[in-house]
Design an enzyme around this catalytic site. Structure first.
Site, PDB file in Angstrom:
ATOM      1  N   GLY A 132       0.829  -1.199   0.000  1.00 20.29           N
ATOM      2  CA  GLY A 132       0.000   0.000   0.000  1.00 20.29           C
ATOM      3  C   GLY A 132       0.863   1.248   0.000  1.00 20.29           C
ATOM      4  N   GLY A 133       0.320   2.313   0.588  1.00 16.35           N
ATOM      5  CA  GLY A 133       1.042   3.584   0.627  1.00 16.35           C
ATOM      6  C   GLY A 133       2.327   3.494   1.429  1.00 16.35           C
ATOM      7  N   ALA A 188      24.928  13.587 -25.823  1.00 12.75           N
ATOM      8  CA  ALA A 188      25.410  12.764 -24.716  1.00 12.75           C
ATOM      9  C   ALA A 188      26.797  13.231 -24.259  1.00 12.75           C
ATOM     10  CB  ALA A 188      25.428  11.297 -25.112  1.00 12.75           C
TER      11      ALA A 188
END
Ligand code: HXC
Length: 531
Positions: free
Chosen positions: A183-184, A419
């Site tokens: 969950g959280g 890059a």
């Protein structure tokens, strides 16, 4: 393991009643969720919360706080339950002789679930760490928000998340996942600087396999969804994977040895028996390599690091860029290096995120950056463009430009286009930019460049042989002019073209020179937002 240090069997006279009462209370509180649940924890191959603290910290250094705190909630039968320490052990101790704050959730007590008192204990320890400028290490093993305590549990999480952000870039925060993290609850680890997981024991997910099946119809196991392999290799949430809990704590201790206590310190220096003038003959071969031949960048890093030691961070994620710590001349350095063994070392979305967050963490904690460049460009493709390579790639530019710690760059072979700029080039404020004599620095590689510059001439060729000959001649001319470090060195964008065997000495010497580098305004807070 002795759980109650106050017990002394050799005590000459019986303790006073009040002392006995204290000892009994402490013993009861230390017993976790009781023998059956402790046995069940062991049967799963997991250590108990107290054993974990014992393995993590220096012997005998743990000082527990809030052992006697209990839950104040009463609903759903909580008032009749024993809830020792409210399911979390908190305190401070030492790692390698340096102070840290620590909390360990106890799965044997209500599944390590987080209620208000549990959250307050963790918050107290985080506040102590923040005010006393020491790292905080969380050992997580929890069923998440304590269902019986309702929104109080959610508010408890919010208090922790708030502190995670307040501490971000101020003190090192380390999360060690040693069981479920659902969950959280996953967001506290995600807000910290480093996440460890153990094979077969750690799981992280926002919604578990059952909810996934109900919501999307996908069948997936706990491991497949949120095990260490998924998070170290695919999601990038996890920085380190361990084979076992002891291996995990060994790695945590090693990580701590590279970090300062807070942003107000430098990382610890160690005595270095490895001479910085040691030449690196193996690197001579670098310039004999076919420019298209892949190689593992680790071979270069091991050669130049003190005692050939490199502590890699996120070794399984975005392998085209390598990040980690080593020491040079005894000083800690963060290494960011393109790895030609994967995707030719090109920068893609995941590599950009990985490098940018690592650089920002280094900058927050005063750790110099050594950038080893061998990069053909940003990785092309529709998937990359639509996935946001522009937005993600920009994070590396932002991270390097913003970083005020010493920045040393070495171009080993290719450095092309955007890059080249991104990998800590001179104009992005690299302090010392070196190149090997075989470095190729250009807007693009010779093959692509001549197709654009001379497309009309190549099309005009009457035969394929004539075209191939012209292509070879033009390629050689272009390579002679641009695919070398000398044009860049002539403008000062490369400070020095160096002999490969001198690489270690040059970098270590530059680091020593930059030791007291100061940039105006560089000491304001530098949070380590998850990228
Ligand atoms: C209260 C809990 C609990 C919880 C587990 N327990 N999770 N108690 N609140 N969230 C208790 C069980 O009742 C049990 O108590 C003991 O912990 C062990 O749990 P088991 O289910 O027997 O263990 P296991 O089979 O190993 O399964 C572990 C588990 C499962 C996968 C974690 O317990 C589970 O799915 N729990 C719920 C996970 C969840 O959905 N949490 C809420 C997530 S939402 P006894 O007394 O029998 O030993 C969330 C929101 C956070 O966290 C939001 C932050 C913003």
């Amino acid at each position: 393991m002795e759980l109650n240090p106050t017990k002394n069997p050799k005590s000459p006279r019986p303790p006073a009643a009040s002392v006995r009462r204290l000892r009994e209370a402490m013993e009861k509180a230390s017993a976790g969720g009781g023998k059956p649940r402790l046995d069940a924890q062991k049967a799963r191959g997991k250590f108990t919360a107290r054993e974990r603290i014992h393995y993590l910290l220096d012997e005998g250094s743990f000082q527990e706080l809030d052992l006697l705190v209990g839950t104040r909630a009463a609903d759903f039968g909580l008032k009749d339950k024993e809830i020792p320490g409210d399911g979390v052990i908190t305190g401070f101790g030492q790692v390698g002789g340096r102070e840290v704050c620590v909390y360990a959730q106890d799965f044997t007590v209500l599944g390590g679930s987080l209620g208000m008192a549990h959250a307050q204990k963790i918050c107290k320890i985080m506040d102590l760490a923040y005010e006393n400028r020491v790292p905080v290490i969380g050992l997580l093993d929890s069923g998440g928000a304590r269902i019986q305590e309702g929104v109080d549990s959610l508010d408890g999480y919010a208090e922790i998340f708030y502190r995670n952000v307040k501490c971000s870039g101020v003190i090192p925060q380390i999360s060690v996942i040693l069981g479920p993290c659902a969950g959280g609850a996953v967001y506290s680890p995600a807000l910290t600087d480093f996440v460890f997981m153990v094979d077969g024991i750690s799981h992280m997910f926002v919604t578990g396999p059952d909810v996934v099946r109900a919501a999307t119809g996908e069948e997936v196991s706990f491991d497949g969804l949120g095990g260490s392999e998924a998070h170290a290799g695919k999601s990038g949430v996890c920085h380190f994977v361990a084979k076992s809990e002891p291996d995990c704590f060994r790695q945590v201790r090693e990580l701590v040895s590279y970090l300062p206590q807070s942003r107000w310190e430098k990382p610890p220096r160690v005595a270095n028996p490895d001479p910085i003038r040691r030449s690196v003959p193996l690197l001579e071969k670098m310039c004999d390599l076919d420019p298209r031949r892949p190689y593992r960048i680790h071979h270069i890093i091991w050669q130049i690091a003190d005692e050939h030691k490199f502590f890699e961070v996120q070794s399984i994620y975005a392998k085209n860029i390598v990040t980690g710590f080593c020491r040079m001349g005894g000083e800690v350095v963060g290494v960011v290096a393109n790895n030609p063994a994967h995707l030719a070392g090109a920068l893609d979305i995941n590599a950009s995120d990985k490098a940018a967050r690592f650089i920002r963490m280094l900058n927050a904690f005063n750790i110099p950056v050594l950038t080893l460049v061998d990069v053909p460009g940003y990785w092309p493709g529709v998937q990359q463009e639509h996935g946001g390579i522009i937005r993600h790639g920009a994070k590396i530019l932002h991270a390097y430009a913003e970083a005020t710690v010493p920045k040393i760059t070495v171009i080993l072979r290719k450095a092309y286009g955007g890059a080249y700029i991104a990998m800590s080039s001179k104009h992005m404020r690299g302090d010392f930019n070196f190149a090997l004599p075989c470095a190729e620095i250009a807007v693009m590689g010779p093959a692509g460049a001549i197709e654009i510059l001379y497309s009309r001439e190549l099309k005009a060729c009457k035969t394929d042989e004539e075209r191939a000959a012209l292509r070879a001649k033009l390629t050689a001319e272009y390579a002679a002019k641009f695919a070398s470090p000398y044009q860049t060195a002539s403008t000062g964008s490369i400070d020095e073209v160096i002999e490969p065997s001198q690489l270690r000495h040059k970098v270590a010497r530059a680091l020593r020179f930059l030791k007291e580098k100061r940039v105006a305004g560089s000491h304001e807070n530098r949070g380590n937002i998850p990228l």
